[in-house]
Structure formats: C-alpha cells, structure tokens
Design an enzyme around this catalytic site. Structure first.
Site, PDB file in Angstrom:
ATOM      1  N   ASN A  80      -7.327  -2.465  14.409  1.00 52.43           N
ATOM      2  CA  ASN A  80      -8.916  -2.853  14.184  1.00 52.43           C
ATOM      3  C   ASN A  80      -8.685  -4.039  13.154  1.00 52.43           C
ATOM      4  O   ASN A  80      -9.871  -4.458  12.508  1.00 52.43           O
ATOM      5  CB  ASN A  80      -9.378  -1.689  13.402  1.00 52.43           C
ATOM      6  CG  ASN A  80      -8.642  -1.238  12.235  1.00 52.43           C
ATOM      7  OD1 ASN A  80      -7.870  -1.862  11.671  1.00 52.43           O
ATOM      8  ND2 ASN A  80      -9.126  -0.106  11.557  1.00 52.43           N
TER       9      ASN A  80
ATOM     10  N   GLU B 244      -9.621  -1.614   5.542  1.00 53.81           N
ATOM     11  CA  GLU B 244     -10.215  -1.398   6.823  1.00 53.81           C
ATOM     12  C   GLU B 244     -11.460  -2.490   7.031  1.00 53.81           C
ATOM     13  O   GLU B 244     -11.994  -2.999   6.112  1.00 53.81           O
ATOM     14  CB  GLU B 244     -10.621   0.019   6.762  1.00 53.81           C
ATOM     15  CG  GLU B 244      -9.402   1.016   6.687  1.00 53.81           C
ATOM     16  CD  GLU B 244      -8.698   1.129   7.802  1.00 53.81           C
ATOM     17  OE1 GLU B 244      -8.393   0.359   8.480  1.00 53.81           O
ATOM     18  OE2 GLU B 244      -7.881   2.288   8.197  1.00 53.81           O
TER      19      GLU B 244
ATOM     20  N   HIS C 144      -7.116  -4.616  10.362  1.00 53.96           N
ATOM     21  CA  HIS C 144      -6.947  -4.394   8.890  1.00 53.96           C
ATOM     22  C   HIS C 144      -5.496  -5.047   8.279  1.00 53.96           C
ATOM     23  O   HIS C 144      -4.505  -5.088   9.318  1.00 53.96           O
ATOM     24  CB  HIS C 144      -6.926  -2.915   8.579  1.00 53.96           C
ATOM     25  CG  HIS C 144      -5.806  -2.173   8.831  1.00 53.96           C
ATOM     26  ND1 HIS C 144      -6.072  -0.807   9.090  1.00 53.96           N
ATOM     27  CD2 HIS C 144      -4.473  -2.428   9.043  1.00 53.96           C
ATOM     28  CE1 HIS C 144      -4.619  -0.029   9.373  1.00 53.96           C
ATOM     29  NE2 HIS C 144      -3.972  -1.125   9.129  1.00 53.96           N
TER      30      HIS C 144
ATOM     31  N   ASP D  23       0.703  -1.226   0.060  1.00 51.85           N
ATOM     32  CA  ASP D  23       0.004   0.057  -0.072  1.00 51.85           C
ATOM     33  C   ASP D  23       0.988   1.123  -0.020  1.00 51.85           C
ATOM     34  O   ASP D  23       2.138   1.280   0.158  1.00 51.85           O
ATOM     35  CB  ASP D  23      -0.847  -0.017   1.254  1.00 51.85           C
ATOM     36  CG  ASP D  23      -0.183  -0.373   2.657  1.00 51.85           C
ATOM     37  OD1 ASP D  23       0.955  -0.389   2.468  1.00 51.85           O
ATOM     38  OD2 ASP D  23      -0.919  -0.562   3.604  1.00 51.85           O
TER      39      ASP D  23
HETATM   40  C1  GLP Z   1      -0.458   0.464   8.422  1.00 54.22           C
HETATM   41  C2  GLP Z   1      -0.244  -0.479   7.357  1.00 54.22           C
HETATM   42  C3  GLP Z   1      -0.305  -1.804   7.303  1.00 54.22           C
HETATM   43  C4  GLP Z   1       0.415  -2.276   8.897  1.00 54.22           C
HETATM   44  C5  GLP Z   1      -0.134  -1.464  10.013  1.00 54.22           C
HETATM   45  C6  GLP Z   1       0.285  -1.829  11.192  1.00 54.22           C
HETATM   46  O1  GLP Z   1      -1.769   0.624   8.653  1.00 54.22           O
HETATM   47  N1  GLP Z   1      -1.004  -0.027   6.005  1.00 54.22           N
HETATM   48  O2  GLP Z   1       0.162  -2.566   6.271  1.00 54.22           O
HETATM   49  O3  GLP Z   1       0.208  -3.468   8.995  1.00 54.22           O
HETATM   50  O4  GLP Z   1       0.065   0.033   9.548  1.00 54.22           O
HETATM   51  O5  GLP Z   1       1.710  -1.094  11.656  1.00 54.22           O
HETATM   52  P1  GLP Z   1       2.532  -1.020  12.830  1.00 54.22           P
HETATM   53  O6  GLP Z   1       3.529  -2.332  12.410  1.00 54.22           O
HETATM   54  O7  GLP Z   1       3.276   0.054  13.053  1.00 54.22           O
HETATM   55  O8  GLP Z   1       1.636  -1.368  13.961  1.00 54.22           O
END
Ligand code: GLP
Length: 263
Positions: free
Chosen positions: A136, A143, A138, A67
């Site tokens: 959440n 989402e 995702h 993404d």
């Molecule tokens: C963002 C990314 C996800 C990732 C998430 C969790 O939303 N788009 O791909 O898994 O963050 O991030 P973190 O690893 O910092 O908790």
C-alpha cells in the site's frame, strides 16, 4: 531520486550489499537505519558473507531499526528484535549496545518515542537508511494518510498490512499485532541517504506510485521524491508498472560508464 533496475532479487541484494560496504569502508562508525520484512534478508545475507569472508567490520557501526510491533514481547519469534538477531546481529560483530530497536513493551510509549528520536540525533543522524515498501506504499509502518512530517510514534496497522502479515503469524489474523512503533516519514527523510529495496510483481503498483505518482500522504513512500539522496533499487518485476523504465536503465548505464572512465 535514482532508480536502479536489476534482473532479479539476488542482483538487488548484491548491489545493496556493495552500497552498504562502500558506505561502511568510507565511514567505519556508520549510522545505519535498518528495515525488516522479507526483502532486506538477501542484503543481510550479503553483509554476513562480507563479514565472514572479507572481515567487513561492524564493530563501530550504530544501528536504528525503523519499527517494531506493539503488544508482543521482544522474545516473540515474529518480533523485529528476533528478526534482526536471526538475520544480522548474531552473525556480525556489531556490539549489542550499538543496536537500537523500538521497545514494544515499554510502559510510557510516548516518552520512549521521544527518547528514540533523541538517540538518533545524539549520534549525528542516520547516514544510510535501508527501506522496504508495503503493497500500500507504506515505509516503516507509516500507513497511507501518515503525515509526511511525522516523527517516531505509535501507528495502527492498515487492514491491507494486517492481511499481508498474517503469513508470519500462522495465517491467523487475530494474532497479528494491530499496532506498531515506527519512525515517522519526517524521521526517515532526515537520513542522509535512503536506499529502498523492492522485489516482485506484488510491489509493482506501490513502486510506480512511489516513483512516478504525486507526492501524497496516501503513498508515504512518495515523500522520497523530495529526498536529496534516495536510491530505489528494484528488480524487473517490481519495476514493471513504471512508465520511464528505459530512461532509468539508460541513466544507470551512463552513470556506470562515467564511473569506469574516471577510474
Ligand atoms: C513491514 C515493515 C516494512 C517493510 C514491509 C514490507 O510492513 N514494517 O518496513 O518494508 O513490511 O515487507 P516485505 O519486504 O516482506 O514485503
């Protein structure tokens, strides 16, 4: 679904590094799906170490990122382009032409999403997809309420995601991009193997819903229950709300014993 529980964040990063190395040694032109966020940074550090110390070769690897935010340029310090350059691409020998990250400034976003999917298909699909998980539930930026069959497209970020991401944008909610391009849940599910990493108490509920809850668009990560080869690699804190912790640990010990016996 294989659940592997390790003592700490360092341990999951090391184990993830070993898994990627194994896949890469088996297939030097591995198609690797990559994630951003704080969780995979330890894995990327491991890969950089393996490249520097053992010469782990990325010259034939092809990468696709999950993404990217829409509305900030690739050169923005918090873009996922900058993130990947900082943590991996500038430190291993993957050719820039082999790396793919959704283009956040492209004029025709819909066409771009189709093109991205086509690029994945043209290299024969993703061999190993690295994933994190949002609080959440995702994956990528899919989402809650995302179709479990969704493809690469534009998504509006959920308020809970925006709140978490303010930490990366100087605590100012107004500057956090509100939209992103993300591979769909359906795109992710076509990867031959998925490796989801999670660490810390803040992920415990999302992990419990992903692994032991019903399969539902309310928790996009729960779609992985339908994946034939998904590994959930987490630390004790992220595992703390699972009901069957003892079974997962016992299963993993037995697997290791079987592997040792067959050597
Ligand atoms: C963002 C990314 C996800 C990732 C998430 C969790 O939303 N788009 O791909 O898994 O963050 O991030 P973190 O690893 O910092 O908790």
């Amino acid at each position: 679904m294989e659940v592997i529980i390790k003592a700490s964040y360092d341990e999951i990063s090391k184990e993830a590094g070993r898994m990627v190395r194994k896949a890469l040694l088996k297939k030097p032109n591995l198609v690797l799906g990559l994630a951003t966020g704080s969780t995979p940074i330890g894995l990327y550090n491991e890969l950089v170490c393996m490249h520097k110390e053992e010469g782990l070769d990325f010259s034939q690897v092809v990468t696709f990122n999950l993404d990217e935010y829409v509305g900030i340029p690739a050169s923005h310090p918090e873009s996922y382009h900058t993130f990947m350059e900082r943590h991996l691409f500038s430190k291993v020998n993957v050719p820039t032409s082999n790396t793919h990250i959704p283009q956040n400034t492209t004029r025709n976003l819909e066409k771009f999403c189709e093109w991205y999917e086509q690029q994945i298909r043209e290299v024969g699909g993703i061999d190993l997809q690295i994933l994190g998980i949002g609080v959440n539930g995702h994956i990528g930026f899919n989402e809650p309420s995302s179709s479990l069959g969704s493809r690469t497209r534009i998504k509006t970020l959920a308020p809970s995601t925006l709140k978490v991401h303010t930490r990366d944008f100087g605590g100012d909610l107004d500057t956090v991009p509100k939209m992103a391009i993300t591979m769909g849940v359906g795109t992710i599910m076509e990867a031959k193997q998925c490796l989801l990493l999670a660490s810390g108490k803040s992920k415990a509920q999302a992990i419990a819903r992903c692994v032991e809850g019903p399969i539902t668009a309310e928790v996009p990560a729960s779609a992985l229950q339908m994946h034939p080869k998904a590994v959930i690699l987490i630390d004790e804190e992220a595992a703390s709300q699972l009901k069957r912790i003892d079974y997962y640990k016992w299963g993993y010990e037995n697997k290791l014993r079987l592997e040792a016996d067959s050597l």
